[in-house]
Design a protein around this motif. Structure first.
Motif, mmCIF file in Angstrom:
data_model
loop_
_atom_site.group_PDB
_atom_site.id
_atom_site.type_symbol
_atom_site.label_atom_id
_atom_site.label_comp_id
_atom_site.label_asym_id
_atom_site.label_seq_id
_atom_site.Cartn_x
_atom_site.Cartn_y
_atom_site.Cartn_z
ATOM 1 N N GLN A 187 3.662 29.643 28.462
ATOM 2 C CA GLN A 187 5.090 29.384 28.643
ATOM 3 C C GLN A 187 5.378 27.888 28.526
ATOM 4 O O GLN A 187 6.325 27.470 27.853
ATOM 5 C CB GLN A 187 5.546 29.896 30.007
ATOM 6 N N ALA A 188 4.561 27.087 29.194
ATOM 7 C CA ALA A 188 4.739 25.636 29.136
ATOM 8 C C ALA A 188 4.560 25.122 27.709
ATOM 9 O O ALA A 188 5.321 24.258 27.243
ATOM 10 C CB ALA A 188 3.753 24.952 30.080
ATOM 11 N N GLU A 189 3.585 25.664 27.007
ATOM 12 C CA GLU A 189 3.305 25.192 25.653
ATOM 13 C C GLU A 189 4.434 25.538 24.689
ATOM 14 O O GLU A 189 4.813 24.719 23.831
ATOM 15 C CB GLU A 189 1.965 25.758 25.179
ATOM 16 N N LEU A 190 5.007 26.733 24.806
ATOM 17 C CA LEU A 190 6.120 27.099 23.935
ATOM 18 C C LEU A 190 7.356 26.263 24.226
ATOM 19 O O LEU A 190 8.066 25.833 23.309
ATOM 20 C CB LEU A 190 6.438 28.594 24.082
ATOM 21 N N ALA A 191 7.639 26.021 25.507
ATOM 22 C CA ALA A 191 8.778 25.172 25.859
ATOM 23 C C ALA A 191 8.550 23.742 25.385
ATOM 24 O O ALA A 191 9.477 23.074 24.905
ATOM 25 C CB ALA A 191 9.010 25.200 27.366
ATOM 26 N N ARG A 211 11.619 15.242 19.006
ATOM 27 C CA ARG A 211 10.508 14.507 18.419
ATOM 28 C C ARG A 211 9.877 13.514 19.391
ATOM 29 O O ARG A 211 9.491 12.399 19.040
ATOM 30 C CB ARG A 211 10.954 13.760 17.153
ATOM 31 N N GLY A 212 9.796 13.887 20.659
ATOM 32 C CA GLY A 212 9.135 13.072 21.660
ATOM 33 C C GLY A 212 9.993 11.965 22.247
ATOM 34 O O GLY A 212 9.528 11.241 23.144
ATOM 35 N N GLN A 213 11.233 11.841 21.791
ATOM 36 C CA GLN A 213 12.103 10.788 22.316
ATOM 37 C C GLN A 213 12.647 11.126 23.702
ATOM 38 O O GLN A 213 13.025 10.237 24.459
ATOM 39 C CB GLN A 213 13.267 10.558 21.349
ATOM 40 N N GLU A 214 12.715 12.401 24.009
ATOM 41 C CA GLU A 214 13.173 12.843 25.329
ATOM 42 C C GLU A 214 12.216 13.917 25.836
ATOM 43 O O GLU A 214 11.676 14.707 25.045
ATOM 44 C CB GLU A 214 14.602 13.390 25.263
ATOM 45 N N HIS A 215 12.002 13.938 27.142
ATOM 46 C CA HIS A 215 11.087 14.919 27.704
ATOM 47 C C HIS A 215 11.610 15.401 29.055
ATOM 48 O O HIS A 215 12.561 14.842 29.605
ATOM 49 C CB HIS A 215 9.685 14.331 27.852
ATOM 50 N N VAL A 216 10.960 16.424 29.561
ATOM 51 C CA VAL A 216 11.400 17.072 30.798
ATOM 52 C C VAL A 216 10.208 17.226 31.737
ATOM 53 O O VAL A 216 9.247 17.938 31.411
ATOM 54 C CB VAL A 216 12.029 18.457 30.514
ATOM 55 N N ALA A 217 10.268 16.564 32.881
ATOM 56 C CA ALA A 217 9.239 16.730 33.908
ATOM 57 C C ALA A 217 9.446 18.075 34.590
ATOM 58 O O ALA A 217 10.547 18.388 35.053
ATOM 59 C CB ALA A 217 9.321 15.605 34.921
ATOM 60 N N GLY A 225 7.652 18.300 26.000
ATOM 61 C CA GLY A 225 8.330 17.641 24.892
ATOM 62 C C GLY A 225 7.796 16.268 24.553
ATOM 63 O O GLY A 225 8.327 15.601 23.662
ATOM 64 N N THR A 226 6.732 15.803 25.248
ATOM 65 C CA THR A 226 6.230 14.451 25.012
ATOM 66 C C THR A 226 5.524 14.341 23.661
ATOM 67 O O THR A 226 5.784 13.427 22.870
ATOM 68 C CB THR A 226 5.263 14.037 26.129
ATOM 69 N N PHE A 227 4.605 15.260 23.396
ATOM 70 C CA PHE A 227 3.880 15.276 22.128
ATOM 71 C C PHE A 227 3.886 16.691 21.565
ATOM 72 O O PHE A 227 4.142 17.663 22.270
ATOM 73 C CB PHE A 227 2.431 14.809 22.313
#
Length: 396
Positions: free
Chosen positions: A233-237, A246-252, A295-297
């Protein structure tokens, strides 16, 4: 016709925006009610606001120091003598989610069975209001003491609710500032065997943060509903967020999945939301191996960690808008303060804890405006429900 059946039939038959009018007429006819009002809890959980045709046209009722507020807080009926009779304040709640209070004034005091009957109507009204929100803005408008920002509108619509209760657990969550929240969010879903809990802290401000969080929550829901494992689930999200930004924004994000039959917990820590556990009178922080935010990489792999919940455990989740808050002299609201907050709120039900912790956080901040939004979620684990396996077996 039995009067209870008559009242409930009216509730089911009226238009969504006419629920209160229909109930008022029914209680006047069958119970001789002098007055009937519905008070909705506002987004900050500090006020109860009357449902009227036009919003903001009546004075709010404080949750603190009032008879109606006591009923809302304790989730037990309260009574007061008023001009014209006795007024009962009855909790309007659905599956642990506290929506407000039904205030019913009868010309004289009644026997307990009558008040209990009215309490059942309040519960039935809660279910009807919950469904009616799909078709009318009346009850949503009544909850507002001021206008929501667009980001806050998006975030509140995204939530599953603010509380949930079952024999195995009780949950409660709150976001602040309630009328201007943007990036923090929580989600949960329970089946016969599993409880999934998601804590999200999206980066950024305003609507851009809300859009990012919306994408993350819906990507996680999509993956969860596909029935795949927590790490997948984490990997698909993660892939969905990276594809968009494209890694410019991410979600903790902190993802947890409880096995309702055993209390075993699977967890994926992908960022900053933190977990505190209260067990045997002591509060301690639960540390995970922190992995990359979603969403980081591209194509990040995530690892599941496991822990065990014991009956009587309380879990309190907080975002960085809680533990990074600075006081007037720069002192952070850190681990010691959080541990004390968890201990001092130990006697409160799970649904009340988030508001209490956030109120204490405001005092630490010195009453000034928040520099970041904040999320608190409390989960009480009562233990496996012995009847759950029988229900699953019967339905399988």
């Amino acid at each position: 016709m039995d009067r209870s059946l008559a009242v409930e039939r009216i509730l089911r038959s009226v238009q969504p925006h006419q629920l209160l009018d229909g109930l008022r007429s029914a209680l006047e006819e069958h119970f001789g009610a002098v007055a009937v009002d519905l008070l909705m809890a506002d987004y900050s959980l500090t006020e109860l606001r009357r449902v009227t045709v036009l919003p903001y046209t009546t004075d709010p009722v404080s949750v603190v120091g009032t008879t109606a507020g006591e009923a809302f807080t304790t989730q037990c009926a309260t009574f007061e003598t008023v001009e014209g009779g006795v007024r009962a304040h009855l909790p309007v709640s659905v599956r642990g989610d506290r929506l407000g209070i039904l205030a019913v004034t009868l010309p004289e005091d009644q026997e307990p069975p009558v008040w209990a009957e009215l309490g059942r109507f309040a519960e039935a009204l809660a279910h009807e209001v919950f469904v009616a929100d799909r078709d009318t803005d009346l009850y949503v408008q009544a909850r507002r003491s001021s206008r929501l920002t667009l980001a806050a509108e998006m975030q509140w619509q995204l939530l599953p609710g603010r509380a949930c209760a079952r024999p195995e657990f009780a949950l409660g969550g709150q976001l602040e500032p309630a009328y201007a929240i943007y990036g923090d969010c929580f989600d949960w879903s329970a089946s016969a065997r599993k409880l999934s809990v998601t804590l999200v802290n999206g980066m950024g401000d305003g609507t851009s943060a809300a859009l990012l969080t919306n994408l993350a929550i819906n990507a996680l829901r999509n993956a969860r509903r596909a029935g795949i494992s927590l790490d997948a689930q984490a990997e698909l999200a993660d892939q969905a967020l990276y594809a968009q930004h494209r890694g410019q924004e991410h979600v903790a994000t902190l993802l947890l999945e409880f096995d309702l039959a055993t209390g075993a917990i699977d967890a994926v820590d992908a960022g900053s939301p933190r977990l505190w556990r209260f067990r045997d009178g002591k509060a301690e922080r639960v540390d995970f191996d922190e992995q990359l935010p979603l969403g980081t990489f591209e194509d990040t792999s995530y690892t599941v960690e496991r822990l065990q919940a014991l009956p009587g455990d309380r879990f309190v989740f907080v975002s960085d808008g809680v533990y990074d808050v600075a006081g007037p002299h720069g002192e952070l609201y850190g681990d010691r303060e959080l541990a004390e907050a968890v201990v001092t709120t130990a006697d409160l039900p799970a649904a009340h804890v988030p508001r209490a912790v956030l109120a204490e956080l405001g005092e630490h901040r010195g009453g000034g405006p928040a520099a970041d939004d904040a999320m608190v979620v409390c989960l009480d684990w009562f233990g496996p429900n012995p009847g759950a396996d029988l229900a699953v077996t019967a339905g399988s």
